[in-house]
Design a protein around this motif. Sequence first.
Motif, PDB file in Angstrom:
ATOM      1  N   PRO A  88       0.802  -1.244   0.000  1.00  0.00           N
ATOM      2  CA  PRO A  88       0.000   0.000   0.000  1.00  0.00           C
ATOM      3  C   PRO A  88       0.827   1.282   0.000  1.00  0.00           C
ATOM      4  CG  PRO A  88       0.063  -0.910   2.205  1.00  0.00           C
ATOM      5  CD  PRO A  88       0.839  -1.874   1.339  1.00  0.00           C
ATOM      6  N   ILE A  89       1.856   1.294  -0.847  1.00  0.00           N
ATOM      7  CA  ILE A  89       2.740   2.460  -0.930  1.00  0.00           C
ATOM      8  C   ILE A  89       2.813   2.926  -2.373  1.00  0.00           C
ATOM      9  CG2 ILE A  89       5.151   3.259  -0.631  1.00  0.00           C
ATOM     10  CD1 ILE A  89       3.679   2.640   2.017  1.00  0.00           C
ATOM     11  N   GLU A  90       2.566   4.221  -2.604  1.00  0.00           N
ATOM     12  CA  GLU A  90       2.738   4.786  -3.934  1.00  0.00           C
ATOM     13  C   GLU A  90       4.142   5.362  -3.987  1.00  0.00           C
ATOM     14  OE1 GLU A  90      -0.497   7.455  -4.859  1.00  0.00           O
ATOM     15  OE2 GLU A  90      -1.913   5.790  -4.872  1.00  0.00           O
ATOM     16  N   VAL A  91       4.930   4.867  -4.932  1.00  0.00           N
ATOM     17  CA  VAL A  91       6.311   5.352  -5.073  1.00  0.00           C
ATOM     18  C   VAL A  91       6.330   6.385  -6.203  1.00  0.00           C
ATOM     19  CG1 VAL A  91       8.711   4.705  -5.505  1.00  0.00           C
ATOM     20  CG2 VAL A  91       7.172   3.094  -4.327  1.00  0.00           C
ATOM     21  N   VAL A  92       6.692   7.612  -5.861  1.00  0.00           N
ATOM     22  CA  VAL A  92       6.737   8.686  -6.856  1.00  0.00           C
ATOM     23  C   VAL A  92       8.198   9.029  -7.149  1.00  0.00           C
ATOM     24  CG1 VAL A  92       6.230  11.149  -7.253  1.00  0.00           C
ATOM     25  CG2 VAL A  92       4.481   9.660  -6.258  1.00  0.00           C
ATOM     26  N   VAL A  93       8.538   9.079  -8.432  1.00  0.00           N
ATOM     27  CA  VAL A  93       9.886   9.489  -8.844  1.00  0.00           C
ATOM     28  C   VAL A  93       9.752  10.788  -9.631  1.00  0.00           C
ATOM     29  CG1 VAL A  93      12.000   8.845 -10.074  1.00  0.00           C
ATOM     30  CG2 VAL A  93      10.569   7.060  -9.058  1.00  0.00           C
ATOM     31  N   ARG A  94      10.581  11.767  -9.291  1.00  0.00           N
ATOM     32  CA  ARG A  94      10.490  13.076  -9.945  1.00  0.00           C
ATOM     33  C   ARG A  94      11.842  13.474 -10.540  1.00  0.00           C
ATOM     34  NH1 ARG A  94       5.935  15.771  -7.758  1.00  0.00           N
ATOM     35  NH2 ARG A  94       5.138  14.812  -5.862  1.00  0.00           N
ATOM     36  N   ASN A  95      11.796  13.945 -11.796  1.00  0.00           N
ATOM     37  CA  ASN A  95      13.007  14.441 -12.452  1.00  0.00           C
ATOM     38  C   ASN A  95      12.999  15.957 -12.573  1.00  0.00           C
ATOM     39  OD1 ASN A  95      14.053  11.763 -13.027  1.00  0.00           O
ATOM     40  ND2 ASN A  95      12.343  11.595 -14.469  1.00  0.00           N
ATOM     41  N   TYR A  96      11.809  16.519 -12.725  1.00  0.00           N
ATOM     42  CA  TYR A  96      11.630  17.973 -12.821  1.00  0.00           C
ATOM     43  C   TYR A  96      10.575  18.378 -11.798  1.00  0.00           C
ATOM     44  CZ  TYR A  96      14.009  17.433 -17.298  1.00  0.00           C
ATOM     45  OH  TYR A  96      14.929  17.135 -18.271  1.00  0.00           O
ATOM     46  N   ALA A  97      10.650  19.612 -11.333  1.00  0.00           N
ATOM     47  CA  ALA A  97       9.665  20.091 -10.361  1.00  0.00           C
ATOM     48  C   ALA A  97       8.306  20.253 -11.052  1.00  0.00           C
ATOM     49  CB  ALA A  97      10.111  21.428  -9.780  1.00  0.00           C
ATOM     50  N   GLY A 128      -6.405  10.576   1.965  1.00  0.00           N
ATOM     51  CA  GLY A 128      -5.878  11.421   0.892  1.00  0.00           C
ATOM     52  C   GLY A 128      -4.411  11.134   0.592  1.00  0.00           C
ATOM     53  N   ASP A 129      -4.017   9.863   0.667  1.00  0.00           N
ATOM     54  CA  ASP A 129      -2.642   9.435   0.331  1.00  0.00           C
ATOM     55  C   ASP A 129      -1.553  10.308   0.984  1.00  0.00           C
ATOM     56  OD1 ASP A 129      -3.962   7.645  -1.302  1.00  0.00           O
ATOM     57  OD2 ASP A 129      -3.381   8.606  -3.187  1.00  0.00           O
ATOM     58  N   PRO A 130      -1.433  10.275   2.308  1.00  0.00           N
ATOM     59  CA  PRO A 130      -0.411  11.120   2.944  1.00  0.00           C
ATOM     60  C   PRO A 130       1.013  10.682   2.615  1.00  0.00           C
ATOM     61  CG  PRO A 130      -1.349   9.584   4.534  1.00  0.00           C
ATOM     62  CD  PRO A 130      -2.145   9.431   3.273  1.00  0.00           C
ATOM     63  N   MET A 131       1.908  11.655   2.522  1.00  0.00           N
ATOM     64  CA  MET A 131       3.314  11.322   2.291  1.00  0.00           C
ATOM     65  C   MET A 131       3.873  10.660   3.556  1.00  0.00           C
ATOM     66  SD  MET A 131       6.599  13.638   1.519  1.00  0.00           S
ATOM     67  CE  MET A 131       6.423  14.182  -0.127  1.00  0.00           C
ATOM     68  N   VAL A 132       4.695   9.630   3.372  1.00  0.00           N
ATOM     69  CA  VAL A 132       5.267   8.920   4.516  1.00  0.00           C
ATOM     70  C   VAL A 132       6.762   8.703   4.318  1.00  0.00           C
ATOM     71  CG1 VAL A 132       3.131   7.716   5.179  1.00  0.00           C
ATOM     72  CG2 VAL A 132       4.639   6.689   3.470  1.00  0.00           C
ATOM     73  N   ILE A 137       6.576   3.491   7.142  1.00  0.00           N
ATOM     74  CA  ILE A 137       6.328   2.265   6.355  1.00  0.00           C
ATOM     75  C   ILE A 137       6.726   1.020   7.138  1.00  0.00           C
ATOM     76  CG2 ILE A 137       6.959   1.016   4.243  1.00  0.00           C
ATOM     77  CD1 ILE A 137       7.405   3.776   2.905  1.00  0.00           C
ATOM     78  N   THR A 138       7.876   1.087   7.794  1.00  0.00           N
ATOM     79  CA  THR A 138       8.339  -0.094   8.530  1.00  0.00           C
ATOM     80  C   THR A 138       7.633  -0.211   9.887  1.00  0.00           C
ATOM     81  OG1 THR A 138      10.235   1.226   9.271  1.00  0.00           O
ATOM     82  CG2 THR A 138      10.592  -0.275   7.415  1.00  0.00           C
ATOM     83  N   ALA A 139       7.457   0.922  10.566  1.00  0.00           N
ATOM     84  CA  ALA A 139       6.826   0.859  11.896  1.00  0.00           C
ATOM     85  C   ALA A 139       5.395   0.336  11.810  1.00  0.00           C
ATOM     86  CB  ALA A 139       6.842   2.241  12.558  1.00  0.00           C
ATOM     87  N   PHE A 140       4.660   0.762  10.794  1.00  0.00           N
ATOM     88  CA  PHE A 140       3.273   0.313  10.658  1.00  0.00           C
ATOM     89  C   PHE A 140       3.157  -1.009   9.896  1.00  0.00           C
ATOM     90  CE2 PHE A 140       2.471   5.023  11.200  1.00  0.00           C
ATOM     91  CZ  PHE A 140       1.962   4.907  12.492  1.00  0.00           C
ATOM     92  N   GLY A 141       4.296  -1.554   9.491  1.00  0.00           N
ATOM     93  CA  GLY A 141       4.304  -2.891   8.897  1.00  0.00           C
ATOM     94  C   GLY A 141       3.786  -2.969   7.472  1.00  0.00           C
ATOM     95  N   TRP A 142       3.790  -1.842   6.737  1.00  0.00           N
ATOM     96  CA  TRP A 142       3.314  -1.876   5.344  1.00  0.00           C
ATOM     97  C   TRP A 142       4.347  -2.551   4.441  1.00  0.00           C
ATOM     98  CZ3 TRP A 142       2.399   3.917   6.395  1.00  0.00           C
ATOM     99  CH2 TRP A 142       1.201   4.071   7.117  1.00  0.00           C
ATOM    100  N   ALA A 143       5.623  -2.418   4.789  1.00  0.00           N
ATOM    101  CA  ALA A 143       6.703  -3.075   4.034  1.00  0.00           C
ATOM    102  C   ALA A 143       7.945  -3.094   4.918  1.00  0.00           C
ATOM    103  CB  ALA A 143       6.982  -2.313   2.740  1.00  0.00           C
ATOM    104  N   ASP A 149      13.949  -1.177  -0.167  1.00  0.00           N
ATOM    105  CA  ASP A 149      15.163  -1.187  -0.988  1.00  0.00           C
ATOM    106  C   ASP A 149      14.880  -1.673  -2.389  1.00  0.00           C
ATOM    107  OD1 ASP A 149      17.140  -0.257   0.557  1.00  0.00           O
ATOM    108  OD2 ASP A 149      18.347  -2.105   0.514  1.00  0.00           O
ATOM    109  N   GLU A 150      14.119  -2.777  -2.437  1.00  0.00           N
ATOM    110  CA  GLU A 150      13.786  -3.391  -3.717  1.00  0.00           C
ATOM    111  C   GLU A 150      12.913  -2.438  -4.545  1.00  0.00           C
ATOM    112  OE1 GLU A 150      14.889  -6.348  -4.613  1.00  0.00           O
ATOM    113  OE2 GLU A 150      13.715  -6.560  -6.460  1.00  0.00           O
ATOM    114  N   MET A 151      11.922  -1.810  -3.897  1.00  0.00           N
ATOM    115  CA  MET A 151      11.034  -0.890  -4.616  1.00  0.00           C
ATOM    116  C   MET A 151      11.814   0.330  -5.121  1.00  0.00           C
ATOM    117  SD  MET A 151       7.348  -0.962  -2.666  1.00  0.00           S
ATOM    118  CE  MET A 151       7.855  -0.523  -1.018  1.00  0.00           C
TER     119      MET A 151
END
Length: 254
Positions: A88-97, A128-132, A137-143, A149-151
């Motif tokens: 349940p994690i959205e991984v966002v990658v940004r190259n430009y603002a 509302g998909d809060p940034m974490v 992520i680890t404390a709440f056991g989502w991953a 690392d893998e993601m």
Amino acid sequence: MARRRRVYEGKAKVLYEGPEPGTLVQYFKDDATAFNNQKKAIITGKGVLNNRISEYLMLRLGEIGIPTHFIRRLNMREQLIREVEIIPIEVVVRNYAAGSLAKRFGLEEGSLLPRSIVEYYYKSDELGDPMVTEEHITAFGWATYQDIDEMLNLALRINDFLSGLFTGVGLRLVDFKVEFGRLWDEEDMRIVLADELSPDNMRLWDARTGERFDKDRFRLDLGNVQEGYAEIARRLGILPEAGVRDLRRSESLQ
Ligand code: TMP
């Protein structure tokens, strides 16, 4: 025809039970939402285009060794995928603002970032998909740290490859969001790219003019949303044969 069992319905896609155990059918809707469902519309043909674009990008990523959930496209709106346990994690990658990053730090949209920036958001419509951070992520056991690392590794490889691929067709990959899933094989677990890769989840600008072809056309009321998505498909060489205007008709004929 007996309807398949619906397993899950999201804002832009529906998942149905697949023909074999461990598979699902992913159906792409024309529904568009933004700002966590506050803004809604139907964009005719969006589902067909996203199905094609996601198929194409997942196949290309598969060729360079990125594991994905994708098996094959079934028809204009559906693809067969492996059933995974979505992390349940959205991984966002940004190259430009752009978007929320530009807003948060007062950066000019389109300015090149000093390096690619990766962010994590907790996938929750209610919140509302809060940034974490990794801590949440680890404390709440989502991953686990290993999953993260893998993601991160996969997300950066995806970014390198897609940035090059889009540059080749005159598009700038400003940023994108990916989701991953756990694929179990007896005791073994692999993390694979899941969900979709489409202009709903990435910002793509014309490399020369800066024109936006992605979902920002909808978010910012720029108009001609479907034409933007079709332009991306056209540049990738995968515009459905019938062309854009004929999407409805070609669907009913198949
Ligand atoms: P943002 O600038 O609004 O945070 O978006 C960053 C990237 O993530 C952008 O390419 C759009 C994509 N995205 C999604 O796919 N789903 C979402 O819910 C949000 C907020 C952004």
